[in-house]
Design a protein around this motif. Structure first.
Motif, mmCIF file in Angstrom:
data_model
loop_
_atom_site.group_PDB
_atom_site.id
_atom_site.type_symbol
_atom_site.label_atom_id
_atom_site.label_comp_id
_atom_site.label_asym_id
_atom_site.label_seq_id
_atom_site.Cartn_x
_atom_site.Cartn_y
_atom_site.Cartn_z
ATOM 1 N N VAL A 13 0.836 -1.197 0.000
ATOM 2 C CA VAL A 13 0.000 0.000 0.000
ATOM 3 C C VAL A 13 0.873 1.251 0.000
ATOM 4 O O VAL A 13 0.597 2.232 -0.721
ATOM 5 N N PHE A 14 1.936 1.228 0.796
ATOM 6 C CA PHE A 14 2.884 2.335 0.868
ATOM 7 C C PHE A 14 3.442 2.654 -0.518
ATOM 8 O O PHE A 14 3.487 3.819 -0.937
ATOM 9 N N CYS A 15 3.868 1.618 -1.251
ATOM 10 C CA CYS A 15 4.454 1.804 -2.589
ATOM 11 C C CYS A 15 3.451 2.433 -3.557
ATOM 12 O O CYS A 15 3.784 3.365 -4.307
ATOM 13 N N ILE A 16 2.218 1.921 -3.556
ATOM 14 C CA ILE A 16 1.199 2.400 -4.485
ATOM 15 C C ILE A 16 0.790 3.841 -4.154
ATOM 16 O O ILE A 16 0.680 4.699 -5.042
ATOM 17 N N PHE A 17 0.602 4.125 -2.883
ATOM 18 C CA PHE A 17 0.188 5.464 -2.466
ATOM 19 C C PHE A 17 1.269 6.497 -2.762
ATOM 20 O O PHE A 17 0.972 7.614 -3.207
ATOM 21 N N HIS A 18 2.517 6.123 -2.520
ATOM 22 C CA HIS A 18 3.599 7.082 -2.795
ATOM 23 C C HIS A 18 3.718 7.347 -4.291
ATOM 24 O O HIS A 18 3.970 8.489 -4.705
ATOM 25 N N HIS A 19 3.514 6.310 -5.092
ATOM 26 C CA HIS A 19 3.526 6.504 -6.547
ATOM 27 C C HIS A 19 2.402 7.443 -6.976
ATOM 28 O O HIS A 19 2.609 8.331 -7.810
ATOM 29 N N ALA A 20 1.228 7.268 -6.399
ATOM 30 C CA ALA A 20 0.096 8.150 -6.725
ATOM 31 C C ALA A 20 0.407 9.594 -6.360
ATOM 32 O O ALA A 20 0.046 10.532 -7.089
ATOM 33 N N HIS A 21 1.095 9.784 -5.249
ATOM 34 C CA HIS A 21 1.469 11.137 -4.808
ATOM 35 C C HIS A 21 2.391 11.804 -5.818
ATOM 36 O O HIS A 21 2.200 12.973 -6.192
ATOM 37 N N ILE A 22 3.378 11.052 -6.305
ATOM 38 C CA ILE A 22 4.332 11.603 -7.268
ATOM 39 C C ILE A 22 3.656 11.887 -8.607
ATOM 40 O O ILE A 22 3.888 12.929 -9.226
ATOM 41 N N VAL A 23 2.802 10.971 -9.055
ATOM 42 C CA VAL A 23 2.087 11.176 -10.326
ATOM 43 C C VAL A 23 1.224 12.432 -10.255
ATOM 44 O O VAL A 23 1.131 13.195 -11.219
ATOM 45 N N ASP A 24 0.626 12.662 -9.095
ATOM 46 C CA ASP A 24 -0.246 13.825 -8.934
ATOM 47 C C ASP A 24 0.534 15.131 -8.845
ATOM 48 O O ASP A 24 0.129 16.141 -9.432
ATOM 49 N N LYS A 25 1.654 15.125 -8.147
ATOM 50 C CA LYS A 25 2.387 16.364 -7.888
ATOM 51 C C LYS A 25 3.588 16.591 -8.796
ATOM 52 O O LYS A 25 4.046 17.732 -8.956
ATOM 53 N N SER A 26 4.113 15.526 -9.393
ATOM 54 C CA SER A 26 5.305 15.668 -10.240
ATOM 55 C C SER A 26 5.239 14.622 -11.352
ATOM 56 O O SER A 26 6.036 13.678 -11.395
ATOM 57 N N SER A 27 4.289 14.810 -12.264
ATOM 58 C CA SER A 27 4.025 13.804 -13.306
ATOM 59 C C SER A 27 5.219 13.571 -14.227
ATOM 60 O O SER A 27 5.313 12.510 -14.857
#
Length: 249
Positions: A87-101
């Motif tokens: 879950v940590f890996c997926i959520f952190h990836h979502a954060h980066i995609v949203d803020k630094s695509s």
């Protein structure tokens, strides 16, 4: 915002407390010898009144969770830790995609390594080394190697993505954690394959060091998860919907 800091905290707490509780149980039942012990024998007499240590009692994380009753707690800890790490890996990836695509591709590679590491840990945790040694060690090896790549990529992303405004502080700390993770993993592998008891014991110390170091690395992501929002997960779903027409075409 702020609620999701609970994810890295719980991940770190379950892994840290769970693994050391397993070690404590294994010590209390004399299934492994303490990490402070450096004296080993080729064999032990059944009527020995003192603690006798052989190569079967080297206190690795795996051997600490091999026997009953600590093996149940070991499996539960690894299962919970693997799921939360996924879950940590997926959520952190979502954060980066949203803020630094612009860094989405590098983040996706990191997520893949992280997810494979979680799967490897799950296999190791559910395959008792006393019965399924090959699968256990394959899972553990996969997890250790992928975690190294994951920490390297996440540290690189820390320098590339401004998610918290604290990157100038977090980046050097994560460089230290990552360097320790990679170097100690290399030394751990070298010492683990040795037959001498002394080197086996050193490898056990390295293994526990890797565990604690990874947990501290994960805990440093409290900063990122303070700014995380569940709405960011919608970005991943939107990306998947956009990719479907491309795949079909």
């Amino acid at each position: 915002m702020g609620f999701w800091i609970i994810l890295p905290i719980i991940l770190c707490a379950i892994s840290l407390i769970g693994c050391w509780a397993v070690y404590g149980l294994a010590i209390s039942f004399h299934h492994v010898c303490p990490l402070s012990n450096w004296e080993y024998k080729n064999s032990c007499l059944t009527n020995d009144t003192e603690i006798c240590c052989t190569v079967n009692n080297v206190p690795t994380i795996s051997s600490s969770g091999t026997n009953f009753p600590e093996n149940s707690l070991f499996s539960a800890t690894i299962n919970a830790g693997s799921f939360l790490f996924l879950v940590f890996c997926i959520f952190h990836h979502a954060h980066i995609v949203d803020k630094s695509s612009i860094n989405a591709l590098l983040s996706k590679f990191a997520m893949v390594f992280g997810c494979v590491a979680a799967i490897g840990a799950f296999v190791a945790g559910n395959c008792n080394p006393a019965e399924l040694m090959l699968l256990h060690y394959l899972g553990a090896a996969l997890s250790f190697v992928c975690v190294c790549f994951y920490t390297v990529l996440l540290t690189s992303l820390t320098s590339r993505c401004a998610l918290t405004g604290l990157e100038h502080f977090l980046y050097p700390i994560r460089i230290i954690f990552t360097s320790i993770q990679v170097l100690v993993t290399i030394f751990y592998c070298i010492f683990f394959v040795q037959k001498d008891y002394y080197y086996k014991h050193i490898s056990a110390i390295f293994e526990w060091t890797l565990s604690v170091n990874l947990e501290l690395f994960e805990l440093s992501y409290v900063a990122e998860f303070y700014f995380f929002s569940s709405a960011m997960l919608a970005v991943l779903l939107a990306m998947r919907d956009e990719e479907k027409p491309l795949i079909l075409s």
